[in-house]
Each structure stands twice: as structure tokens, then as C-alpha cells.
Motif scaffolding. Structure first.
Motif, mmCIF file in Angstrom:
data_model
loop_
_atom_site.group_PDB
_atom_site.id
_atom_site.type_symbol
_atom_site.label_atom_id
_atom_site.label_comp_id
_atom_site.label_asym_id
_atom_site.label_seq_id
_atom_site.Cartn_x
_atom_site.Cartn_y
_atom_site.Cartn_z
ATOM 1 N N GLU A 63 -1.787 -29.054 -5.636
ATOM 2 C CA GLU A 63 -0.535 -27.284 -6.155
ATOM 3 C C GLU A 63 0.356 -27.944 -8.119
ATOM 4 O OE1 GLU A 63 2.294 -26.360 -3.814
ATOM 5 O OE2 GLU A 63 0.768 -26.489 -1.140
ATOM 6 N N LEU B 236 3.128 -34.220 -0.893
ATOM 7 C CA LEU B 236 3.477 -33.837 -2.023
ATOM 8 C C LEU B 236 4.888 -34.251 -2.278
ATOM 9 C CD1 LEU B 236 2.623 -29.664 -1.389
ATOM 10 C CD2 LEU B 236 1.039 -31.740 -3.245
ATOM 11 N N GLN C 285 -4.025 -19.615 0.489
ATOM 12 C CA GLN C 285 -5.283 -20.931 0.437
ATOM 13 C C GLN C 285 -5.889 -20.137 1.461
ATOM 14 O OE1 GLN C 285 -2.580 -24.096 0.804
ATOM 15 N NE2 GLN C 285 -2.207 -24.385 -0.813
ATOM 16 N N TYR D 230 -5.116 -24.773 -7.232
ATOM 17 C CA TYR D 230 -5.135 -25.825 -7.694
ATOM 18 C C TYR D 230 -4.845 -26.462 -9.233
ATOM 19 C CZ TYR D 230 -5.137 -26.205 -1.976
ATOM 20 O OH TYR D 230 -4.671 -25.849 -1.241
ATOM 21 N N SER E 131 -4.300 -31.283 -0.433
ATOM 22 C CA SER E 131 -3.016 -30.187 0.248
ATOM 23 C C SER E 131 -3.434 -29.586 0.871
ATOM 24 C CB SER E 131 -1.969 -30.749 -0.375
ATOM 25 O OG SER E 131 -1.702 -30.114 -1.164
ATOM 26 N N SER F 86 1.083 -30.781 3.319
ATOM 27 C CA SER F 86 1.666 -30.284 2.438
ATOM 28 C C SER F 86 2.890 -31.313 2.203
ATOM 29 C CB SER F 86 2.540 -29.851 2.096
ATOM 30 O OG SER F 86 2.982 -28.946 3.648
ATOM 31 N N ASP F 87 2.924 -32.628 3.519
ATOM 32 C CA ASP F 87 3.974 -33.669 3.193
ATOM 33 C C ASP F 87 3.571 -34.279 2.426
ATOM 34 O OD1 ASP F 87 5.653 -32.488 4.648
ATOM 35 O OD2 ASP F 87 5.363 -34.058 6.313
ATOM 36 N N TYR G 110 3.247 -29.904 -8.639
ATOM 37 C CA TYR G 110 3.079 -31.263 -8.500
ATOM 38 C C TYR G 110 1.807 -32.148 -9.263
ATOM 39 C CZ TYR G 110 6.203 -30.067 -4.565
ATOM 40 O OH TYR G 110 7.373 -29.981 -3.462
ATOM 41 N N ARG H 31 -0.951 -26.092 3.145
ATOM 42 C CA ARG H 31 0.573 -26.053 3.683
ATOM 43 C C ARG H 31 -0.326 -25.549 5.179
ATOM 44 N NH1 ARG H 31 4.636 -24.239 0.341
ATOM 45 N NH2 ARG H 31 4.086 -25.542 -1.495
ATOM 46 N N TYR I 120 -0.591 -26.833 7.297
ATOM 47 C CA TYR I 120 -1.596 -27.606 7.995
ATOM 48 C C TYR I 120 -1.033 -28.157 9.617
ATOM 49 C CZ TYR I 120 -5.251 -31.492 8.740
ATOM 50 O OH TYR I 120 -6.180 -31.949 8.969
#
Length: 836
Positions: free
Chosen positions: A258, A318, A164, A241, A296, A315-316, A261, A298, A300
């Protein structure tokens, strides 16, 4: 910006008196932080960029259109961090004329071809290379890195990470990926041409105008933002994505997610259109931008960021059904970042000193959304939790909400600006009334739209609408520090049939404020609204028929104050059963904590609380219940059983199962076994704990069924001792966020800290690369949240050195696994260096 908090672990750091992390360094001379002087007015920023994934660099071309702000000038000064500048020229309808420039200390000074007057536009062309890994500026507790442009797994070497690219501009890091005036009081329109591998999608501010296939498997997307916004809100996102489409009216609402998800995108993000509609109507100001997208990233560096029309979440966000059925833990953040599109993006703080006009409103939007969607009890619970975090952090007591003397601009992203600021807005709303409060917000937005503002302009809008002078409020709550610290007493005058209620303020700086007082006469409350003057002692007299059964101050729960309150179990029962307000019921229940099992009134209160319509109260009661006590089992057991089986909230079911587990009665085993098959992570977790309390041998076979990715703090804390005691290897990497902070957790919760320490030692004595990397990654993330506290850093380094010793011993004993163990030794050494 929504800050990321490492919850249990970081709370241990923040709130422990021995190792509290400070973002403001005491003892240094403070500097007045003036608003940035505007010499130049940015008009339009056009960028053409492509990415070097191997070098983790970006090649850029920029056309910057600007003019002098007021005074004539022949110079343009730009922020440009750690760049290579290849060419600077004046662009006159496509014809380039070289310009002289000097690039030094991250500042690009360009000498223009002549002296320009106000509103006389010019366009400067800059060809450059962005080198984010060379950026020197540091992050903070709120935003743990500041290099602006982030390549995630750029070379694709980590099979567990997607590749990403994303950007993070706040506070002043946009200038790490394009030359600009990197101050919040600069606004400009923009367009970006992004050339990327065709397999990736892109996201930026505004609307995707065009997408063209290029040679070598590349594609160029052209994003255009035709409304002015601040440079720190510029955004680029690139990656694989899925795009799940939604809408509000005719405005696209997109969820970049992602692909794993994608099936859960509407469960995670799906309330967004309703949020847009609610906020638009509440403020009588429709969502002002052409689209709204959320993505989102990763690794971050914070919680989430309100880049205009393109919010970036950590990413939390997700989450899977096992988490979402319990609670979408990110829903408040989704509301928070959306609300910034009015307060922060449409009208922007003119300086970081005035960050409250961005972040306090975004914090309070969480209250507004909870109130609208889930009811006032949920909103009040959320606000109480927020305000208590501020109240219980003494280091924030002396900080003004509007702060002109901060050490670092990052310091203002704290509990005062967010949590206290939200509580202050709730007081202002209560004082003005809903109609005036929301009309004042509307006036502030309309008066300052697409511009910058400060707290004084906020005051003027509320005064204009309400007709009230609000200097008293703003002087003490915005331009002052602290809060009332109150104790109170009451005496009955039998001759006058009056009760005298005395309010004592014990802090140094006195406050004035409205206060709601409930006086219980013959078992029923009567509410009085009084005005407390800025004196150490205020006394109020009320007519009563006899000595009051109870006096309850701050009865509406609105005042942001630290109140000393001691009541008998009987008084708490009276307060609980006669109060509509959540906080009164919560405080009454909390007040019997030490009386459970000792007082009939406490048992009656618990029985009432187990039937409370608000599930947080039911959970609070379940945590106090002890069904191993025969009397409590007789009085409360049947109610707890019903909650465990039938409560509409899975979190309540889980708490009830945990309460039943204390009995160790095998008659509940079928209930616990059924719970292991639930969708809910919380129900599974409590059921697992209950079963293992009876039969520890089932740990390995059952613990694997719990998905700890993104699990709540309560669930992680509940399962940690089980995982560690039973050495459930499959869960080892997932306990990192707790075990990595065991020295700090021990200050707050010695029992949990002991399990965390055992878990850390287990990881460090094992050949498990993934678990070791998880520990070092989470510590890397926490570095800036720990701040400049030498004691805390020393504790982390010592812990890592202890871990390193264990890995060295493991290597001696297992030379055949040298390749794997040496990798673990390397990541620990890097973590130690990072903390030096």
C-alpha cells in the motif's frame, strides 16, 4: 499458511480451562480420512476473468485440459461452489461442442463426448459466474472464512479501507472462483487473463506475460505459470499498490505494498533475497520458481498464505519505523511463507492428514532463519516460545501429528502441526546431525519435486541418506500423540563415587529418546548423552568426585517434553553461569522468580542476567527486578540505568525504563522525557507509563504520541490502563483488540481484564462509531477461532448485549446524535446475529 492468532485475547480463550476452544468435537465418531482418489489428472487451467464490483461477483471463462488418471472414463467431476454455470462444452482447437452436465450441491458432473484413456487429453470449456457471498462452507480457527474470493470495500463506501480483491484457496476454496478438482493432490499448470480497471495493479502466480489496454478504462493482464502446482495455491490480487522491486540472482523479487507504506517496504520485506539465498544453500536446492512476489490484503482471513510465487500477507505486515526499530514482528512469517515454496508448493502434502510435511517444515524454517541471521539464542528462544504454546494446551496432547481421523480438515491447522511439528524436526536434526538432516531434506525435495508426498516418504528420504532406521522416531512422534512428562531425582553413592540419576515418565504412553544430562562436579558441568528407553523409570550412573552440586536434564534443550524441575537459587545461579544454551539460562532465571529479594544468589543471578549477551535474557531479568527495593537498587540500579540509556536493543531499553519507573524517582524524569522523543514505540510506551506514574495529568497530551496501529501485545497491554483511566479518546478505536475479549482476558490476567472491561464499557457508553466498529470487526474475525464452544459464544453474545443496552441508553440521552448511534446499534446487532 501462517495462522493468525489474536494473541493475548485468543490465548485467554485457548488456554483457559473453563472456556477452551476445541476444534475437534469430542464424543463424535471419527471418520478415516483417506487421500482423495485420483480419477482425473489435471494438466492445464486457463482462465479469463473480470469483476463486478457492485455485485461482488466474478465472470469467468475456463479451458480445463485433463485426462483420465489411470482407468478409462467418460466423466469429469469438478468442485464448483455457489456458481452459476452458463455453458459447458468440449473445446477442440477452438471449436466448441456442447456437453451434458449436472450441477448440484457444489459439484459439476460433466459427461464427456466419449470414453477417454489414460494420457488421452481433452479440453473442457466452462462459462460461469463466481458468487463468493453465496458460498456456504465455514472457516476455522486457522482460516476464519472460506469463500475463496474476497472483495474488500468493493463499492468504495469506507473511506478508511482501500478497494482490493484477493483470493484464499487453502484448504478447498479455490473452487469458489473457478471449477476445479479442489484437492491438494491435484497439480496443474495455469494461465489467467485478468481484466481490471486500469488504475489497479494485478498479481497472480508465475510471470506477467502481457498487458493490454481495453476500452472503458480497463486493462487485461495475462499471467502464466508454466510449472505444476496444487489448485489451492492459485492466486489473484487486485488493488492500488506500489511495486517495490528487488531481486535474487536473476529472479525478480517484488513487494506489492500500500502506497502509504512504500517508504518502509525494504525495512519490512528487505531480508527476502537473503532468505532465498540462505534456504537455497541450506537445502542445496535453488529456489525453483520464476519469480517471488509478496502482497498484503486488508481484512485477510488468516495470517499469511504461500500462493506459489505470490505470497499473500495479512495487513499486520504493514509496519512503520516506530514498530520496525523495535522488531519486525512479521519477519518470521516472511520466512515461513517463503520456505513453503519448497515444502508445500514444490512438494505438497498429498492429503490434509499429512499437512505436517508442509506446515511443520515452514514452522521450523523460522528457527533456521533466526539461527542464521540472529544466532542460536534467538532461534532457541523462538522455538521454546512455540513449543510452550503446545505444551500448555492440554487439548492437543492426544492428537497425532499425522491425523487420519479429523472431524474437519481445518482441524489439522493447529499447535500440533505447526509448533509441535517444528519442535519434532529440531529433535530429528539433533539426532541425525546437520549433514544428514539437510541431505535428507534435499533427497525428499528432489525425489518428489512438483509432486505430492506424505510423512512416510519423508522418513524414507532420511533413512536413505543416514542409513538409520527411523521407524521408532516416526511411530511415536508422527503417528502417535503426546510427549514425555518427566520428573527426575539423583542420589550419590559415596563408596562407588557415583551419582544415580533416575528419569521418570508419568504419561500413559512411554517414549524412547536421546537425552543430554549435565552433572555438576566441583561446580563444573560434564555432559552425558544417554538413551532413555520406553519405560516408566530409567536410571543412569555417572562417576563423580563427590555429591554433585547440580544435575540438569535436557541440558541441550532439544527434547520436546514437559519437565518438572525444582532447583535452589544457588543451583540456578550455578546453571546460569555455566551454561551456553539459551534454555538453561532462561530456565535458571525463571526458577528464581519467587526468590527475588529473598536470596543473595537470586540477586547475583539477576546481576549476571542483566549483562547477558542475549537481549531476551536481559529483558527477562529486567521484568524480575524490583528497584523499589533498596537492596536491589544498590546492587542492580547502575546496570539498569545503563541498559535504559545505552542498550543496543530498543526493547531492552524499554524494559529498563519500565524497571526504573517503579522507583518513582524524579531524577529519572529527564531520561523518561527523552524517551518520549524516541523513534521506538516500545521506548515511548515505557517512558509514557513512567511519566504518568509521577504526573497523571499529562496523559492526554502524551498518549497521542504513541502509534498503537500494529503495536506489540506487550505495549498494548501496558498502555491500555493508561488510555482507559485517562479517557484518551484519540486512542479509543485502537484498544479494540484487547477490550473486545475482556471476559476471556480476565481468566488469564484479572488486572488487565479489569482495564479491558472498563475500556469496553467506555466505548459502549460513547458515541464513537469507529471504536464500536473496531470491536465488532475483531469479534467477527474471532468467531471461527472460538470454534464450536457454546460457553465462549454465550459470553461474547452476553457482552455484546450489554454493550447494546449501553448504546440504547446513550441514544435516549443524546437523541440529537441518533444517526451515528443507530449505526453503532446496527453493527452490534449484526455481530450478535453472527454469533447465534
Amino acid at each position: 499458511m501462517r495462522k493468525a492468532i489474536l494473541s493475548i485475547a485468543i490465548l485467554g480463550i485457548l488456554f483457559s480451562a473453563n472456556v477452551s476452544a476445541q476444534t475437534e468435537t469430542s464424543g463424535r465418531e471419527k471418520v478415516y480420512r483417506a487421500t482423495h482418489t485420483k480419477v482425473t489428472e489435471l494438466k492445464h487451467t486457463k482462465l479469463k476473468v473480470n469483476f463486478d464490483y457492485q455485485k461482488e461477483q466474478m465472470n469467468g471463462e475456463e479451458w480445463l485440459t485433463a485426462s483420465p488418471y489411470f482407468y478409462p472414463t467418460n466423466e469429469l467431476i469438478l468442485d464448483a461452489k455457489a456458481m452459476l454455470i452458463h455453458e459447458v462444452a468440449l473445446d477442440n482447437n477452438g471449436k466448441k461442442s456442447p456437453l451434458k452436465y449436472e450441477y448440484k450441491d457444489d459439484i459439476l458432473k460433466i459427461t464427456l463426448d466419449k470414453t477417454y484413456q489414460k494420457n488421452q487429453d481433452y479440453t473442457v470449456y466452462i462459462k460461469y459466474t463466481s458468487r463468493p457471498n453465496e458460498v456456504k462452507q465455514q472457516g476455522s480457527m486457522a482460516i476464519n472464512d472460506a469463500k475463496g474470493l474476497y472483495f474488500i470495500n468493493a463499492q468504495g463506501t469506507d473511506p478508511e479501507l482501500p478497494t482490493q480483491i484477493w483470493t484464499q484457496g487453502e484448504t478447498e476454496a479455490s473452487s469458489a472462483w473457478f471449477p476445479t478438482i479442489d484437492k491438494p493432490n491435484q497439480k496443474t499448470t495455469q494461465e489467467i487473463y485478468m481484466t481490471v480497471p486500469d488504475k489497479y495493479v494485478t498479481l497472480s502466480n508465475g510471470i506477467l506475460k502481457d498487458s493490454q489496454k481495453e476500452s472503458n478504462g480497463l486493462r487485461t493482464d495475462h499471467w502464466v505459470m508454466d510449472k505444476r502446482h496444487s489448485t489451492y495455491l492459485f492466486f489473484m490480487g487486485v488493488g492500488e499498490y506500489a511495486i517495490v522491486k528487488d531481486k535474487w540472482k536473476n529472479i525478480p523479487v517484488d513487494y506489492y505494498i500500500e502506497k502509504e507504506y512504500e517508504p518502509y517496504a525494504k525495512q519490512i520485506y528487505g531480508n527476502t533475497p537473503e532468505m532465498i539465498d540462505f534456504f537455497s544453500k541450506r537445502m542445496n536446492y535453488d529456489y525453483p520458481w520464476a519469480k517471488y512476489a509478496q502482497i498484503s490484503g486488508r481484512n485477510y482471513v488468516s495470517g499469511a498464505m504461500e500462493n506459489t510465487t505470490a505470497t499473500l500477507h495479512g495487513s499486520d505486515i504493514l509496519q512503520k519505523p516506530g514498530q520496525l526499530i523495535d522488531e519486525n514482528t512479521w519477519e518470521d512469517t516472511i520466512a515461513h511463507e517463503l520456505f513453503h515454496h519448497w515444502f508445500g508448493d514444490l512438494v505438497t502434502a498429498e492429503s490434509w492428514s499429512n499437512l505436517t510435511v508442509n506446515e511443520s517444515f515452514a514452522n521450523y524454517s523460522e528457527y533456521l532463519w533466526n539461527e542464521h541471521k540472529y544466532g542460536k539464542d534467538q532461534a532457541d528462544y523462538h522455538l521454546m516460545t512455540d513449543v510452550n504454546r503446545y505444551i500448555h494446551n492440554p487439548s492437543d496432547f492426544k492428537k497425532n501429528l499425522v491425523r487420519f481421523n479429523y472431524e474437519s480438515r481445518e482441524d489439522v491447522f493447529d499447535l500440533v502441526t505447526y509448533q509441535k511439528g517444528g519442535g519434532i524436526l529440531n529433535m530429528l536434526r539433533n539426532y541425525l546431525g546437520d549433514d544428514a538432516f539437510f541431505a535428507g531434506m534435499n533427497d525428499y525435495l528432489k525425489t518428489n519435486e512438483y509432486q505430492n508426498a506424505e510423512a512416510h516418504q519423508l522418513r524414507l528420504s532420511f533413512e536413505k541418506v543416514s542409513g538409520k532406521d527411523l521407524n521408532w522416531f516416526f511411530n511415536q512422534w508422527y503417528f502417535g500423540s503426546g510427549n514425555p512428562k518427566i520428573n527426575y531425582s539423583f542420589t550419590f553413592e559415596p563408596v562407588k563415587k557415583q551419582v544415580a540419576v533416575t528419569i521418570n515418565q508419568t504419561q500413559d504412553q512411554m517414549f524412547e529418546f536421546p537425552l543430554a544430562i549435565d552433572v555438576y562436579d566441583n561446580g563444573k558441568p560434564k555432559r552425558y548423552n544417554v538413551w532413555v528407553k520406553a519405560d516408566a523409570k530409567n536410571t543412569f550412573n555417572f562417576d563423580v568426585s563427590k555429591a554433585p552440586d547440580l544435575v540438569n536434564i535436557n541440558a541441550d534443550g532439544v527434547l520436546l517434553a514437559d519437565i518438572t524441575d525444582i532447583k535452589t537459587p544457588e543451583q540456578n545461579l550455578l546453571q546460569f553461569t555455566n551454561s551456553k544454551e539459551f534454555k538453561n539460562r532462561y530456565n535458571a532465571l525463571a526458577g528464581i522468580k519467587d526468590q527475588v529479594g529473598k536470596s543473595p544468589a537470586a540477586t547475583k543471578l539477576l546481576a549476571a542476567a542483566l549483562k547477558d549477551p542475549f537481549f531476551r535474557i536481559r529483558i527477562q531479568a529486567l521484568e524480575l527486578v524490583d528497584l523499589s527495593n533498596p537492596e536491589q537498587m544498590k546492587a542492580l540500579g547502575a546496570d539498569v540505568e545503563k541498559l535504559a540509556s545505552n542498550d543496543p536493543k530498543t526493547l531492552t531499553q524499554a524494559a529498563a525504563i519500565a524497571a526504573l519507573a517503579k522507583t518513582k524517582d524524579k531524577k529519572y524524569l529527564p531520561l523518561f522525557e527523552k524517551g518520549m522523543g524516541a523513534v521506538s514505540n516500545a521506548v515511548k510506551g515505557s517512558s509514557l507509563g513512567a511519566i504518568l506514574a509521577m504526573d497523571p495529568s499529562k496523559a492526554n497530551s502524551l498518549a497521542d504520541k504513541i502509534d498503537l496501529d500494529g503495536a506489540s501485545d506487550d505495549l498494548q497491554a501496558q498502555l491500555l490502563p493508561i488510555i482507559v483511566k485517562n479517557k484518551v479518546v484519540s486512542q479509543m478505536p485502537k484498544i479494540a483488540r484487547l477490550v473486545a475479549f475482556y471476559p476471556f482476558i480476565k481468566f488469564q490476567n484479572p488486572e488487565l481484564g479489569k482495564s479491558a472491561e472498563e475500556g469496553y464499557n467506555w466505548i459502549m457508553s460513547s458515541d464513537n462509531l469507529k471504536a464500536t466498529e473496531s470491536v465488532t470487526k475483531i469479534l467477527g474475525y474471532a468467531k471461527n477461532q472460538i470454534g464450536d464452544n457454546p460457553q465462549a459464544k454465550m459470553m461474547v453474545v452476553q457482552m455484546l448485549r450489554d454493550g447494546l443496552s449501553k448504546k440504547m441508553e446513550l441514544l435516549k440521552q443524546n437523541p440529537q446524535n441518533a444517526a451515528s448511534i443507530n449505526k453503532q446499534i446496527d453493527v452490534i446487532n449484526k455481530a450478535i446475529e453472527n454469533y447465534k
